[in-house]
Design a protein around this motif. Structure first.
Motif, PDB file in Angstrom:
ATOM      1  N   ASN A 146      67.092  42.662  -2.574  1.00 17.60           N
ATOM      2  CA  ASN A 146      66.095  42.451  -1.521  1.00 17.60           C
ATOM      3  C   ASN A 146      65.424  43.782  -1.195  1.00 17.60           C
ATOM      4  N   LEU A 148      62.607  44.712  -0.075  1.00 18.37           N
ATOM      5  CA  LEU A 148      61.825  44.927   1.140  1.00 18.37           C
ATOM      6  C   LEU A 148      62.463  44.345   2.392  1.00 18.37           C
ATOM      7  N   SER A 149      63.542  43.600   2.234  1.00 13.29           N
ATOM      8  CA  SER A 149      64.142  43.004   3.425  1.00 13.29           C
ATOM      9  C   SER A 149      65.497  43.608   3.748  1.00 13.29           C
ATOM     10  N   PRO A 151      67.221  46.641   5.113  1.00 17.97           N
ATOM     11  CA  PRO A 151      66.754  47.849   5.812  1.00 17.97           C
ATOM     12  C   PRO A 151      67.291  49.154   5.230  1.00 17.97           C
ATOM     13  N   THR A 234      55.249  45.733   4.154  1.00 19.69           N
ATOM     14  CA  THR A 234      56.260  45.328   5.152  1.00 19.69           C
ATOM     15  C   THR A 234      55.770  45.318   6.596  1.00 19.69           C
ATOM     16  N   ARG A 235      54.607  45.867   6.846  1.00 24.85           N
ATOM     17  CA  ARG A 235      54.082  46.041   8.211  1.00 24.85           C
ATOM     18  C   ARG A 235      55.035  46.857   9.085  1.00 24.85           C
ATOM     19  N   GLY A 237      58.391  46.642   8.933  1.00 20.53           N
ATOM     20  CA  GLY A 237      59.683  45.970   9.046  1.00 20.53           C
ATOM     21  C   GLY A 237      60.550  46.201   7.834  1.00 20.53           C
ATOM     22  N   PRO A 238      61.703  45.609   7.702  1.00 20.88           N
ATOM     23  CA  PRO A 238      62.351  44.813   8.739  1.00 20.88           C
ATOM     24  C   PRO A 238      62.978  45.688   9.822  1.00 20.88           C
ATOM     25  N   ALA A 239      62.868  45.196  11.043  1.00 19.44           N
ATOM     26  CA  ALA A 239      63.418  45.864  12.220  1.00 19.44           C
ATOM     27  C   ALA A 239      62.970  47.318  12.323  1.00 19.44           C
ATOM     28  N   GLY A 240      61.750  47.595  11.944  1.00 23.91           N
ATOM     29  CA  GLY A 240      61.189  48.937  12.092  1.00 23.91           C
ATOM     30  C   GLY A 240      61.687  49.934  11.057  1.00 23.91           C
ATOM     31  N   GLU A 243      58.741  51.729   9.474  1.00 26.06           N
ATOM     32  CA  GLU A 243      57.627  52.056  10.373  1.00 26.06           C
ATOM     33  C   GLU A 243      57.456  53.574  10.478  1.00 26.06           C
TER      34      GLU A 243
ATOM     35  N   LYS B 186      58.438  37.826   9.858  1.00 23.97           N
ATOM     36  CA  LYS B 186      57.424  38.783  10.332  1.00 23.97           C
ATOM     37  C   LYS B 186      56.062  38.099  10.535  1.00 23.97           C
ATOM     38  N   ASP B 242      65.606  37.541   1.872  1.00 25.97           N
ATOM     39  CA  ASP B 242      64.305  38.198   1.818  1.00 25.97           C
ATOM     40  C   ASP B 242      63.330  37.668   2.877  1.00 25.97           C
ATOM     41  N   ILE B 244      63.410  37.546   5.890  1.00 27.37           N
ATOM     42  CA  ILE B 244      63.255  38.364   7.102  1.00 27.37           C
ATOM     43  C   ILE B 244      61.938  39.144   7.017  1.00 27.37           C
ATOM     44  N   ASN B 245      61.446  39.261   5.798  1.00 25.14           N
ATOM     45  CA  ASN B 245      60.190  39.986   5.565  1.00 25.14           C
ATOM     46  C   ASN B 245      59.048  39.022   5.199  1.00 25.14           C
ATOM     47  N   LYS B 390      60.660  42.670  16.343  1.00 20.97           N
ATOM     48  CA  LYS B 390      61.516  43.796  15.940  1.00 20.97           C
ATOM     49  C   LYS B 390      62.958  43.585  16.383  1.00 20.97           C
ATOM     50  N   GLN B 393      64.634  40.826  14.361  1.00 23.50           N
ATOM     51  CA  GLN B 393      65.020  41.285  13.025  1.00 23.50           C
ATOM     52  C   GLN B 393      66.307  42.108  13.104  1.00 23.50           C
ATOM     53  N   GLN B 394      66.449  42.882  14.175  1.00 22.63           N
ATOM     54  CA  GLN B 394      67.674  43.669  14.323  1.00 22.63           C
ATOM     55  C   GLN B 394      68.892  42.762  14.503  1.00 22.63           C
ATOM     56  N   LEU B 397      69.818  41.303  11.175  1.00 26.02           N
ATOM     57  CA  LEU B 397      70.438  42.299  10.287  1.00 26.02           C
ATOM     58  C   LEU B 397      71.779  42.787  10.826  1.00 26.02           C
TER      59      LEU B 397
END
Lengths: 291, 420
Positions: A146, A148-149, A151, A234-235, A237-240, A243, B186, B242, B244-245, B390, B393-394, B397
């Motif tokens: 994964n 891009l997903s 982290p 990813t904009r 993400g995930p979860a920043g 970023e 997202k 995947d 999550i994205n 955000k 997503q945390q 995860l």
């Protein structure tokens, strides 16, 4: 005196143009960062002092954004430099099909960053991505990654794409510098019995050092201000986890529609780059590097 | 003599043509696109043909900056007569007093009673007055691939959230790249999260999705813990990691390829699916929660009239024309929104097909489906979307606990003054 007036008159249109195109938007952006201008607050726009900056620095995620930005710049530029250098060395000597090879190498530079981001987001997709498919068919992996997903690897995935995108720039710059090295230096070194690496470290690198320094310093500014690939993939993400500062600024505009807060993010980026630019100017104002 | 009469007639008719006053209405649209704008232009052509002497000038700013341009134009009273407003900027425009209250117009409109229940109330988010008439609505429903479900021995669609989870879990065989649920992680996953979470409540405020009827923030309620745990299980047990994205593009791709045959989406998805997998999918009402209820929300976009317009009656005439059953059906089909009038679903074969069963059933079942609204007029609404995405997503995860996340959400809305 008449001559000076004439010169002033000639450059006046440029001064006016630059004032409107560069200075006005910059000042306007800085002023905006001290207001509460957002889509949800259109009827009551006021001067709010440092409130936007306070909000940014009280954001619990902001330190992650800065840390991501540092990693993004460091790994992107370092790998682009090393790989760009290797490519330039390979392309220095003439060989059959060099034109086609050069075209293929420089291809990523011709595509827009957003398009590259979108293309790679599909290539690296965990379910239908070609990269996973190829790796599995080659027996390198058993389960799809994964990219891009997850982290823990998402940031490195986007960095890898940025490296792919940025190599040509380094390759072009370094190739141009390499071609300016007189052959006589190498011939003399060979007579003295110098090997490949001795020539590389004693002649090539010192000779092109000014180009390397300038390219790295400029590239750091561009990479810091380059949200395109991350935004497309990813904009943030995930979860920043992907970023960076410039992506954060875009998210503030598109998600929050808070233009003043985004402007404050922009001011912070400008301040960081200003400090960096002063360092850069000090470094480059030194006399030419000698070999 | 004949020549003189002929000349006089010619001169008079020419004078009449040129002396006829042409009234130009300025219309600004918010959602310009290569598919939608030409349809709007065709409707305008029809209107102009039926109303000689009226011309409509369309302003189509790029979608990304349209809200800002509309807000600026209206706040500075630039010449506009018809303005497209979305649910997200309605309160802003209404609060600065620049929009005409359409109550008298709508009350005298014969097709008012044909409006889908709740649409007008949903559009009256500011001061309980309709400052716009929606021309399209967006409601999420359950899309399902019956061909894939049949392969796994399922004969119908899931009726409850629990059934959906069980079904999705049975469908999930990660080694075959087969999963059950088409998760969205997202790109504004807000409404998807909230449909699942609120389905654990039976007392949601019809005027505010984040409050119970007693005025308590829902995230501060023990039921929210259960709800969010269920949401996390849905991701962990039934969806690709995947996802999550994933945003809209990835969701639709996964649904088309059959990897995830259960999907919550808006009606504009039908356009793409009709092209890619015609006849291979259906829609069903959103599964009902453990509370016995599910709380969808109306997303809407509509036409309003600036208070300073000099041609308000004519502007309303156009809005009325666009909102008539025939035009609304034609418009919605081209645009991918749901029609605002109930009759369109019956007489238009497209909207009476199986594709629209999900929405039709939800609109008719007021016992299980209570439409509710987002706090769109709250200043922090825009910020909420990014924050919720955000933090959620945390949680997915494992970086943030469900309880901690709910506390963050509660604090967010308390600070935004939602419970006052």
């Amino acid at each position: 005196m008449r001559k000076r007036s004439f010169i002033l008159l000639m450059i006046l249109p440029t001064i006016i143009l630059i004032s409107f195109i560069i200075f006005y938007p910059t000042i306007s952006g800085v002023l905006l960062s001290f207001k509460n201008y957002s889509l949800y607050n259109f009827g009551n726009i006021q001067w709010i002092g440092f409130e936007n900056f306070k909000e940014i620095f009280s954001d619990i995620f902001y330190i992650d954004v800065i840390w991501n930005t540092i990693k993004w710049i460091f790994f992107s530029v370092l790998l682009q430099l090393i790989l760009g250098f290797i490519l330039a060395l390979l392309m220095k000597e003439p060989f059959k099909g060099r034109g086609l090879y050069a075209g293929l190498v420089f291809y990523p530079w011709a595509v827009s960053g957003f398009a590259i981001g979108l293309i790679w987001s599909w290539l690296l997709n965990g379910q239908f991505g070609v990269v996973n498919d190829i790796l599995m068919k080659m027996g390198i992996i058993e389960e799809s990654i994964n990219f891009l997903s997850d982290p823990t690897i998402a940031l490195y995935s986007v960095i890898l794409v940025n490296v792919w995108y940025g190599i040509p720039f380094f390759a072009i710059m370094i190739l141009a510098a390499l071609q300016s090295i007189p052959n006589s230096l190498y011939e003399a070194a060979e007579i003295d019995g110098a090997g490949y690496f001795t020539k590389l470290f004693k002649i090539t690198i010192p000779y092109i050092k000014p180009t390397l320094v300038n390219t790295v310093l400029l590239r750091i500014i561009w990479v810091m201000n380059f949200p395109d690939i991350i935004y497309g993939m990813t904009r943030g993400g995930p979860a920043g986890s992907t970023e960076i500062l410039s992506v954060k600024m875009i998210n503030t505009v598109f998600y929050e529609s808070n233009y003043s807060l985004a402007a404050a993010h922009g001011v912070i980026i400008v301040l960081i780059l200003l400090i960096y630019a002063i360092m850069y100017l000090k470094l480059t104002s030194k006399k030419e590097f000698s070999i | 003599m004949k020549k003189i009469i002929l000349l006089l007639v010619l001169v008079l008719s020419t004078l009449m043509v040129f002396s006829e006053e042409v009234i130009t209405l300025n219309l600004i649209e918010a959602f310009s696109s290569p598919w939608r704008t030409p349809t709007l232009n065709k409707i305008i052509e029809m209107f102009e043909t039926l109303n000689p002497g009226v011309k409509i000038n369309v302003i189509s700013p790029p979608y990304e900056t349209a809200y800002q341009k509309i807000n600026l134009m209206i706040s500075t009273e630039q010449p506009l007569d018809i303005v497209e407003i979305g649910d997200w900027n309605l309160s802003t425009l209404a609060s600065i007093g620049k929009l005409e209250d359409l109550t008298p117009y709508i009350n005298s409109w014969p097709e008012r009673n044909d409006l889908i229940n709740g649409v007008l109330e949903a559009a009256s988010i500011y001061n309980n007055k309709p400052y716009l008439l929606p021309h399209g609505i967006f409601v999420k429903t359950l899309f399902y691939r019956d061909d894939i479900l049949a392969k796994y021995g399922f004969k119908g669609y899931p009726k409850t959230m629990k059934e959906m989870y069980d079904m999705a879990k049975k469908l999930t065989e990660s080694n075959k790249n087969q999963y059950g649920f088409d998760f969205r992680g997202k790109g504004y996953p807000t409404s998807f999260i909230d449909i699942v979470v609120t389905s654990f409540f039976d007392d949601i405020d019809p005027n505010n999705m984040y409050l119970t009827k007693s005025g308590k923030i829902i995230f501060d309620d023990p039921r929210a813990v259960e709800a969010l745990n269920f949401y996390v299980s849905l991701y962990k047990d039934t969806a690709p990691k995947d996802s999550i994205n994933w945003g809209w593009d990835e969701q639709v791709n996964a649904f088309v390829s059959g990897i995830t045959p259960l999907l919550f989406q808006d009606p504009d998805t039908t356009g793409m699916l009709n092209e890619m997998i015609p006849g291979k999918y259906k829609t069903a009402p959103l599964p009902i929660g453990v509370s016995g209820k599910t709380y969808p929300s109306f997303g809407f976009v509509g036409w309003g009239i600036p208070i300073y317009s000099k041609h308000k009656d004519l502007a309303w005439k156009f809005i009325k024309f666009v909102s008539s059953a025939e035009i609304n059906g034609y418009w919605s089909k081209a645009y991918g929104a749901l029609p605002i009038l109930k009759s369109v679903y019956d007489y238009d074969s497209y909207f009476s097909s199986d594709i629209f069963k999900g929405w039709k059933d939800m609109f008719n079942d007021t016992e299980h489906y209570q439409f509710t609204q987002y706090p769109l007029d709250n200043e922090n609404w825009g910020k909420w979307n990014e924050f919720q995405e955000k933090t959620m997503q945390q949680v997915l995860l494992g970086k943030l606990s469900v309880v901690r996340c709910l506390k963050e959400w509660t604090d967010f809305w308390k600070e935004a003054g939602l419970d006052k």
